[in-house]
Design an enzyme around this catalytic site. Structure first.
Site, PDB file in Angstrom:
ATOM      1  N   LYS A   1       0.827  -1.218   0.000  1.00  0.00           N
ATOM      2  CA  LYS A   1       0.000   0.000   0.000  1.00  0.00           C
ATOM      3  C   LYS A   1       0.858   1.263   0.000  1.00  0.00           C
ATOM      4  CE  LYS A   1      -2.242  -0.499   3.871  1.00  0.00           C
ATOM      5  NZ  LYS A   1      -1.745  -1.774   4.394  1.00  0.00           N
TER       6      LYS A   1
ATOM      7  N   ARG B   1      -9.170   1.525   9.370  1.00  0.00           N
ATOM      8  CA  ARG B   1      -8.748   0.152   9.651  1.00  0.00           C
ATOM      9  C   ARG B   1      -9.858  -0.624  10.357  1.00  0.00           C
ATOM     10  NH1 ARG B   1      -3.089   0.822   9.007  1.00  0.00           N
ATOM     11  NH2 ARG B   1      -1.879  -0.756  10.011  1.00  0.00           N
TER      12      ARG B   1
ATOM     13  N   ARG C   1      11.481  -7.177   5.643  1.00  0.00           N
ATOM     14  CA  ARG C   1      11.497  -5.724   5.431  1.00  0.00           C
ATOM     15  C   ARG C   1      12.481  -5.052   6.383  1.00  0.00           C
ATOM     16  NH1 ARG C   1       5.811  -2.964   4.820  1.00  0.00           N
ATOM     17  NH2 ARG C   1       5.518  -3.376   7.025  1.00  0.00           N
TER      18      ARG C   1
ATOM     19  N   ARG D   1      11.712  -2.950  11.981  1.00  0.00           N
ATOM     20  CA  ARG D   1      10.740  -2.330  12.873  1.00  0.00           C
ATOM     21  C   ARG D   1      10.225  -3.351  13.881  1.00  0.00           C
ATOM     22  NH1 ARG D   1       6.894   0.423   8.514  1.00  0.00           N
ATOM     23  NH2 ARG D   1       5.389  -0.779   9.690  1.00  0.00           N
TER      24      ARG D   1
ATOM     25  N   ARG E   1      -0.524  -8.967  13.445  1.00  0.00           N
ATOM     26  CA  ARG E   1      -1.061  -7.910  12.572  1.00  0.00           C
ATOM     27  C   ARG E   1      -1.985  -8.497  11.507  1.00  0.00           C
ATOM     28  NH1 ARG E   1       4.021  -4.946  10.446  1.00  0.00           N
ATOM     29  NH2 ARG E   1       2.593  -3.422   9.570  1.00  0.00           N
TER      30      ARG E   1
HETATM   31  P1  AMP Z   1       1.089   0.701   9.175  1.00  0.00           P
HETATM   32  O1  AMP Z   1       2.439   1.272   8.861  1.00  0.00           O
HETATM   33  O2  AMP Z   1      -0.021   1.326   8.397  1.00  0.00           O
HETATM   34  O3  AMP Z   1       1.063  -0.808   9.113  1.00  0.00           O
HETATM   35  O4  AMP Z   1       0.789   1.091  10.699  1.00  0.00           O
HETATM   36  C1  AMP Z   1       1.667   0.702  11.749  1.00  0.00           C
HETATM   37  C2  AMP Z   1       0.884   0.595  13.065  1.00  0.00           C
HETATM   38  O5  AMP Z   1       0.294   1.875  13.371  1.00  0.00           O
HETATM   39  C3  AMP Z   1      -0.288  -0.370  13.043  1.00  0.00           C
HETATM   40  O6  AMP Z   1       0.114  -1.706  13.276  1.00  0.00           O
HETATM   41  C4  AMP Z   1      -1.153   0.192  14.152  1.00  0.00           C
HETATM   42  O7  AMP Z   1      -0.630  -0.134  15.435  1.00  0.00           O
HETATM   43  C5  AMP Z   1      -0.985   1.691  13.975  1.00  0.00           C
HETATM   44  N1  AMP Z   1      -2.014   2.239  13.038  1.00  0.00           N
HETATM   45  C6  AMP Z   1      -1.818   2.812  11.821  1.00  0.00           C
HETATM   46  N2  AMP Z   1      -2.976   3.203  11.272  1.00  0.00           N
HETATM   47  C7  AMP Z   1      -3.942   2.868  12.167  1.00  0.00           C
HETATM   48  C8  AMP Z   1      -5.365   2.993  12.177  1.00  0.00           C
HETATM   49  N3  AMP Z   1      -6.033   3.529  11.155  1.00  0.00           N
HETATM   50  N4  AMP Z   1      -6.029   2.529  13.270  1.00  0.00           N
HETATM   51  C9  AMP Z   1      -5.383   1.990  14.325  1.00  0.00           C
HETATM   52  N5  AMP Z   1      -4.049   1.823  14.362  1.00  0.00           N
HETATM   53  C10 AMP Z   1      -3.330   2.261  13.304  1.00  0.00           C
END
Ligand code: AMP
Length: 207
Positions: free
Chosen positions: A13, A88, A122, A153, A164
């Site tokens: 994404k 989400r 990654r 990370r 996740r």
């Molecule tokens: P991502 O890089 O989009 O995978 O986001 C990393 C982490 O940020 C996720 O695993 C969540 O802990 C938090 N996060 C990001 N976007 C959201 C969202 N819309 N709602 C809740 N947690 C989020």
């Protein structure tokens, strides 16, 4: 055009959203990047989000909804935007409907086995946020863009990755039917050549 990118962690994404943003000249709003920045800066939101993020859990809806609402009110978004990583959950999507009009939703579809491979390999730059896959680094350990030492990370560690994915299937996947019912959903196969996926997404956006 206001666009949502939907898809499991590791579906690409972020990378594809960035390319589409450059092509359409609109900003990308990545809630993951916003939270990581807040965490690094040690803001109250960042400190609150840290425990959830490191465990591969979602931060509470009310926290993220407020952040996105504030961001979407800014002036640079008049020409459109891409939301990457938000909404989400169904409550987040319902809240979004009260303060934004979404034109189209792109779902990047990738099977779980491929996702685990992608995410566990990654490596990320803690300075500029660029990401790489170990298989492409040829042993190099620093960022091509800014020279910083790359890290894995906390939420890309194998145990957290599985968590996740579980969270994606239970909390986020229901959004596919939510947007399908509104006639906004375009499903794109997220496996294969990056340029071909990009072309598919552009085609979907013009449909
Ligand atoms: P991502 O890089 O989009 O995978 O986001 C990393 C982490 O940020 C996720 O695993 C969540 O802990 C938090 N996060 C990001 N976007 C959201 C969202 N819309 N709602 C809740 N947690 C989020």
């Amino acid at each position: 055009m206001n666009i949502i990118f939907l898809g499991p962690p590791g579906a690409g994404k972020g990378t594809q959203a960035q390319r589409i943003c450059e092509a359409l000249n609109i900003p990308q709003i990545s809630t993951g990047d916003m939270l990581r920045r807040a965490k690094k800066e040690g803001t109250p939101t960042g400190l609150r989000a840290k425990e959830y993020m490191d465990a591969g859990k979602l931060v509470p809806d009310e926290v993220i909804i407020d952040i996105v609402k504030e961001r979407l009110a800014m002036d640079d978004l008049k020409g459109g935007y891409i939301l990457d990583g938000f909404p989400r959950t169904v409550p987040q999507a319902e809240a979004l409907d009260t303060f934004a009009v979404i034109d189209t939703v792109i779902e990047l579809d990738v099977p779980d086995e491929a996702l685990v491979r992608r995410i566990s390999g990654r490596r990320a730059c803690p300075q500029c946020g660029a990401t790489y896959h170990v298989s492409m680094l040829g042993g190099r350990e620093t960022c091509e863009k800014c020279g910083e030492t790359l890290i894995q990370r906390a939420d890309d560690q194998p145990k957290t990755v599985l968590n996740r994915l579980r969270v994606y299937h239970s909390e986020t996947a229901p959004l596919v039917s939510y947007y399908e019912a509104k006639g906004l959903l375009h499903r794109v196969n997220g496996e294969g050549d990056m340029d071909a996926i990009f072309a598919e997404i552009m085609k979907a956006l013009q449909a």
